[in-house]
Motif scaffolding. Structure first.
Motif, short mmCIF file in Angstrom:
data_model
loop_
_atom_site.label_atom_id
_atom_site.label_comp_id
_atom_site.label_asym_id
_atom_site.label_seq_id
_atom_site.Cartn_x
_atom_site.Cartn_y
_atom_site.Cartn_z
N ILE A 31 -3.56 4.34 -0.67
CA ILE A 31 -4.16 4.84 0.57
C ILE A 31 -4.80 6.20 0.29
O ILE A 31 -4.11 7.17 -0.03
CB ILE A 31 -3.09 4.96 1.67
N GLU A 32 -6.10 6.25 0.38
CA GLU A 32 -6.82 7.49 0.09
C GLU A 32 -6.99 8.36 1.33
O GLU A 32 -7.22 9.57 1.22
CB GLU A 32 -8.20 7.17 -0.50
N CYS A 83 0.85 -1.20 0.00
CA CYS A 83 0.00 0.00 0.00
C CYS A 83 0.88 1.24 0.00
O CYS A 83 2.01 1.21 0.51
CB CYS A 83 -0.89 0.02 1.25
N TYR A 84 0.34 2.33 -0.51
CA TYR A 84 1.14 3.55 -0.51
C TYR A 84 0.25 4.78 -0.63
O TYR A 84 -0.89 4.73 -1.09
CB TYR A 84 2.15 3.55 -1.66
N THR A 85 0.83 5.89 -0.19
CA THR A 85 0.27 7.20 -0.45
C THR A 85 1.42 8.14 -0.80
O THR A 85 2.52 8.00 -0.27
CB THR A 85 -0.51 7.77 0.75
N LEU A 86 1.15 9.05 -1.70
CA LEU A 86 2.12 10.08 -2.04
C LEU A 86 1.71 11.42 -1.44
O LEU A 86 2.27 12.46 -1.77
CB LEU A 86 2.26 10.21 -3.56
N ASN A 87 0.76 11.36 -0.54
CA ASN A 87 0.20 12.59 0.05
C ASN A 87 0.39 12.69 1.56
O ASN A 87 -0.30 13.46 2.22
CB ASN A 87 -1.29 12.69 -0.28
N PHE A 142 4.80 7.41 1.47
CA PHE A 142 4.71 6.40 2.52
C PHE A 142 4.33 5.10 1.84
O PHE A 142 3.26 5.00 1.24
CB PHE A 142 3.66 6.76 3.58
N ILE A 143 5.23 4.14 1.88
CA ILE A 143 5.03 2.85 1.22
C ILE A 143 5.18 1.76 2.26
O ILE A 143 6.16 1.76 3.02
CB ILE A 143 6.04 2.66 0.07
N ILE A 173 7.25 -6.56 7.94
CA ILE A 173 6.65 -5.44 7.21
C ILE A 173 7.75 -4.41 6.99
O ILE A 173 8.50 -4.08 7.92
CB ILE A 173 5.48 -4.82 7.99
N ILE A 174 7.85 -3.91 5.77
CA ILE A 174 8.84 -2.89 5.43
C ILE A 174 8.11 -1.59 5.10
O ILE A 174 7.14 -1.59 4.35
CB ILE A 174 9.73 -3.33 4.25
N ILE A 175 8.60 -0.51 5.67
CA ILE A 175 8.07 0.83 5.41
C ILE A 175 9.19 1.67 4.81
O ILE A 175 10.32 1.67 5.30
CB ILE A 175 7.57 1.49 6.71
N VAL A 176 8.88 2.39 3.73
CA VAL A 176 9.82 3.34 3.15
C VAL A 176 9.14 4.70 3.12
O VAL A 176 8.01 4.84 2.60
CB VAL A 176 10.24 2.93 1.72
N THR A 177 9.79 5.71 3.67
CA THR A 177 9.16 7.02 3.76
C THR A 177 10.23 8.11 3.88
O THR A 177 11.41 7.85 3.69
CB THR A 177 8.17 7.05 4.94
#
Length: 296
Positions: free
Chosen positions: A264-265, A58-62, A251-252, A225-229
């Motif tokens: 992710i909205e 999942c991701y958001t660019l916002n 946020f990925i 779980i991996i998070i990249v931000t």
């Protein structure tokens, strides 16, 4: 009698469902941070490992930075589940709160996700590997079992990834933060949204790929779980202002139990990262935190 029985059955189902949810959480979280990485760059950047995570998770660019859109205040918010009004770190290079923290924990610092996990499980392996020494003032080093300031990175840009790979393979950490001090330096020296900036993002993506492979080699991929931000973006040769190029960061999140290819909205802020990590570990966040987990 029937009413009481109904209550007992309901409570039993609720408890079982909660237990099941906790059992299904990942056992390991790897948080990778890229200083100065703005969302505007995703479409132009050659980052195959990051984009693969976007399709597999999942991701958001916002996700928005707190103000000012600079480093210490935003890393603090990411680790502390609240904004500067509560944790008190308000400037680019804050090493102590400029405002009194609303509360402090047993270590004398505003509660961090590292401290929450350490208190819940004193044997947990918690690491932080970072290039900018300002990070160490924000993570609660007393909660860490591995605290590595990569001074070698100034002469060898591969050093941080190398230390992360070695640590993951050897220790299989429960929680590890790996914070690169790039592409921020290129942004300041040459400019954000420049060819040099995208060259650095391509390099950083290769390090992310190495870290992902290390998780697989360590045999913990299925429980991770991996998070990249990032802390903030940038515009021109600077940041700290109120443009969306400075404010919006990716946020990925990918790994165990995470939906695939989901955008992710919902609104997301910097302090929601700490709440998300706390939720993954089944930790109860402090009342003073205002963050919300972006996954449920």
């Amino acid at each position: 009698m029937k009413k009481n029985l109904l209550i007992i059955v309901f409570c039993t189902i609720f408890a079982v469902n909660n237990l099941s949810a906790v059992d299904n959480h990942a056992k390991h979280v790897i948080l990778i941070g890229l200083d100065g990485w703005g969302s505007y760059s995703i479409g132009k950047a050659e980052m195959p490992n990051v984009k693969k995570m976007m399709t597999e998770g999942c991701y958001t660019l916002n996700k928005r930075s707190v103000l000012p859109s600079s480093s210490a205040v935003n890393w603090a918010s990411m680790f502390m589940g609240a904004g500067p009004e509560l944790h008190g770190y308000t400037e680019w290079g804050s090493q102590v709160p400029e405002l009194p923290s609303r509360i402090v924990d047993e270590d004398g610092i505003f509660p961090t996700v590292f401290g929450l996990l350490h208190r819940a499980d004193p044997k947990a392996k918690i690491g932080c590997i970072y290039e900018w020494d300002g990070i160490r003032y924000l993570v609660d080093t007393l909660a860490l079992s591995y605290d590595k300031h990569v001074v070698e990175a100034s002469a060898d840009s591969t050093a941080t990834a190398r230390f992360a790979v070695e640590y993951i393979k050897q220790e299989k950490p429960d929680l590890l933060a790996v914070i690169f001090d790039q592409p921020d330096h290129v942004g300041h020296a040459v400019g954000h949204d420049t060819p040099a900036y995208y060259t650095k993002l391509k390099e950083l993506d290769s390090y992310i790929g190495q870290i992902v492979q290390a998780v697989k080699d360590a045999g913990i991929w299925d429980e991770t779980i991996i998070i990249v931000t990032a802390d903030h973006g940038g515009i021109g040769k600077g940041h700290g202002g109120k443009t969306m190029q400075e404010m919006e960061t990716p946020f990925i999140i990918a790994g165990k139990g995470i939906k695939k290819g989901h955008v992710i909205e919902e609104s997301m802020m910097q302090f929601d990262v700490a709440s998300t990590v706390a939720w993954i570990f089944g930790l109860q966040q402090p009342q003073v935190w205002i963050g919300r987990s972006i996954i449920k």
